[in-house]
Motif scaffolding. Structure first.
Motif, PDB file in Angstrom:
ATOM      1  N   ASP A 141       6.462  -2.907  -2.719  1.00 58.08           N
ATOM      2  CA  ASP A 141       6.502  -2.838  -4.356  1.00 58.08           C
ATOM      3  C   ASP A 141       5.459  -2.410  -5.003  1.00 58.08           C
ATOM      4  O   ASP A 141       5.344  -1.697  -6.104  1.00 58.08           O
ATOM      5  N   GLU A 142       3.925  -2.908  -4.378  1.00 56.61           N
ATOM      6  CA  GLU A 142       3.000  -2.635  -4.801  1.00 56.61           C
ATOM      7  C   GLU A 142       2.496  -1.153  -5.023  1.00 56.61           C
ATOM      8  O   GLU A 142       2.010  -0.531  -5.831  1.00 56.61           O
ATOM      9  N   LEU A 143       3.111  -0.346  -3.918  1.00 54.80           N
ATOM     10  CA  LEU A 143       3.321   1.353  -3.901  1.00 54.80           C
ATOM     11  C   LEU A 143       4.157   1.955  -4.515  1.00 54.80           C
ATOM     12  O   LEU A 143       4.525   3.101  -4.222  1.00 54.80           O
ATOM     13  N   GLY A 144       5.307   1.220  -5.191  1.00 57.74           N
ATOM     14  CA  GLY A 144       6.217   1.674  -5.992  1.00 57.74           C
ATOM     15  C   GLY A 144       7.390   2.080  -5.287  1.00 57.74           C
ATOM     16  O   GLY A 144       8.214   3.237  -5.721  1.00 57.74           O
ATOM     17  N   LEU A 145       7.506   1.376  -4.266  1.00 57.82           N
ATOM     18  CA  LEU A 145       8.780   1.758  -3.230  1.00 57.82           C
ATOM     19  C   LEU A 145       9.775   0.445  -3.604  1.00 57.82           C
ATOM     20  O   LEU A 145       9.300  -0.531  -3.569  1.00 57.82           O
ATOM     21  N   ARG A 164       3.643   7.012   1.600  1.00 61.77           N
ATOM     22  CA  ARG A 164       3.383   5.716   1.012  1.00 61.77           C
ATOM     23  C   ARG A 164       3.775   4.484   1.714  1.00 61.77           C
ATOM     24  O   ARG A 164       2.954   3.559   2.180  1.00 61.77           O
ATOM     25  N   THR A 190       4.529  11.078 -10.222  1.00 61.95           N
ATOM     26  CA  THR A 190       4.983   9.913 -10.925  1.00 61.95           C
ATOM     27  C   THR A 190       4.576   8.639 -10.076  1.00 61.95           C
ATOM     28  O   THR A 190       4.371   7.875 -10.901  1.00 61.95           O
ATOM     29  N   ALA A 191       4.376   8.925  -9.043  1.00 65.91           N
ATOM     30  CA  ALA A 191       3.930   7.532  -8.017  1.00 65.91           C
ATOM     31  C   ALA A 191       2.446   7.701  -7.839  1.00 65.91           C
ATOM     32  O   ALA A 191       1.868   6.673  -7.538  1.00 65.91           O
ATOM     33  N   LEU A 194       0.746   4.834  -9.428  1.00 69.56           N
ATOM     34  CA  LEU A 194       0.793   3.345  -8.950  1.00 69.56           C
ATOM     35  C   LEU A 194      -0.030   3.307  -7.825  1.00 69.56           C
ATOM     36  O   LEU A 194      -0.547   2.144  -7.470  1.00 69.56           O
ATOM     37  N   GLU A 197      -3.473   2.824  -8.897  1.00 68.33           N
ATOM     38  CA  GLU A 197      -3.656   1.721  -9.287  1.00 68.33           C
ATOM     39  C   GLU A 197      -3.592   0.312  -8.236  1.00 68.33           C
ATOM     40  O   GLU A 197      -4.451  -0.658  -8.427  1.00 68.33           O
TER      41      GLU A 197
END
Length: 257
Positions: A141-145, A164, A190-191, A194, A197
């Motif tokens: 989730d932290e890496l946008g998956l 990722r 777009t990822a 994330l 961050e």
């Protein structure tokens, strides 16, 4: 570079030289490089193909067995970089490493969850499986998956998603240092914010990041210092790509966009 207290230094290289052995012949690929990376800081290593960037990163992470320290000294997370298997094991525990091909070479018969959890499960036989699953889900989730990715196989993912996953695996043990070679290669635009961050949050908690990259936007997003290598030698250092101090003999074309 400003020297910091030993306890706050994640990586210290002092006149470091690294030699690679191939077909019985030894050749220096990094020669006399010195720098320090403090806890919570980021350093981007740039330079043309063949400048020694990837060898430097892999050696510092303890995964490059075809290369050896040929002179000087390197300390990573308090561990002296050396040839012994014991030291390499200590380095791989203290550092998270993502190589150039890590995303493309994920174990094809393991699920994403199994791949991300492997650094922990390969070291500890008795673990709380639910806690491990929650840990994996949090990293994804932290890496946008999406959570559903955990049960998928690598071949079902895009190149950027696999990259990722490789980053999540490298962060599984909460390393003191992340060493990554082109960490955002193939990651969708777009990822990328994330991922950066996520690394920024971890840096605030003390994670040091050394990344090999040729992408100026990655350096800007990471707010990183820059070390430029050319033919194995350090030829420039500074903060970002616009404030570099060059050696008198340096070819500034080595980081031209």
């Amino acid at each position: 570079m400003v020297r910091t207290a030993a306890a706050d230094v994640a990586i210290r290289c002092t006149d470091l030289s690294i030699a690679q052995t191939s077909a019985g012949r030894s050749q220096r690929v990094v020669d006399g490089v010195s720098f320090e990376l403090a806890d919570g800081a980021a350093l981007a290593v740039m330079g043309p193909v063949g400048s020694g960037k990837s060898t430097l990163a892999a050696t510092l992470a303890g995964v490059e067995q075809a290369a050896a320290v040929a002179g000087g000294e390197a300390m990573v997370a308090g561990v002296r970089v050396g040839q012994s298997a014991r030291l390499r094991r200590r380095l791989t525990f203290a550092t998270g490493y993502v190589g150039q091909t890590s995303g493309a070479e994920l174990p094809p018969r393991l699920t994403v969850a199994e791949i991300v959890a492997d650094p922990l499960l390969s070291r500890q036989r008795r673990v709380n499986r639910r806690a491990v699953s929650l840990r994996v889900a949090g990293l994804l989730d932290e890496l946008g998956l999406a959570l559903g990715v955990a049960d998928r196989m690598p071949y079902e993912l895009s190149a950027g998603m696999r990259q990722r996953v490789a980053l999540a695996r490298a962060l599984m043990l909460d390393p003191r240092v992340l060493i990554a070679d082109e960490p955002l290669a193939g990651v969708d635009v777009t990822a990328r914010p994330l991922v950066c961050e996520a690394l920024a949050r971890r840096r605030a908690a003390g994670l040091a990041c050394l990344v090999v990259t040729s992408e100026h936007d990655v350096i800007a997003r990471l707010d990183a210092d820059v070390l430029v290598l050319h033919d194995g030698h350090a030829v420039a250092f500074g903060h970002g790509t616009d404030h570099l101090v060059w050696s008198p003999s340096a070819d500034r074309a080595v980081i031209a966009s």
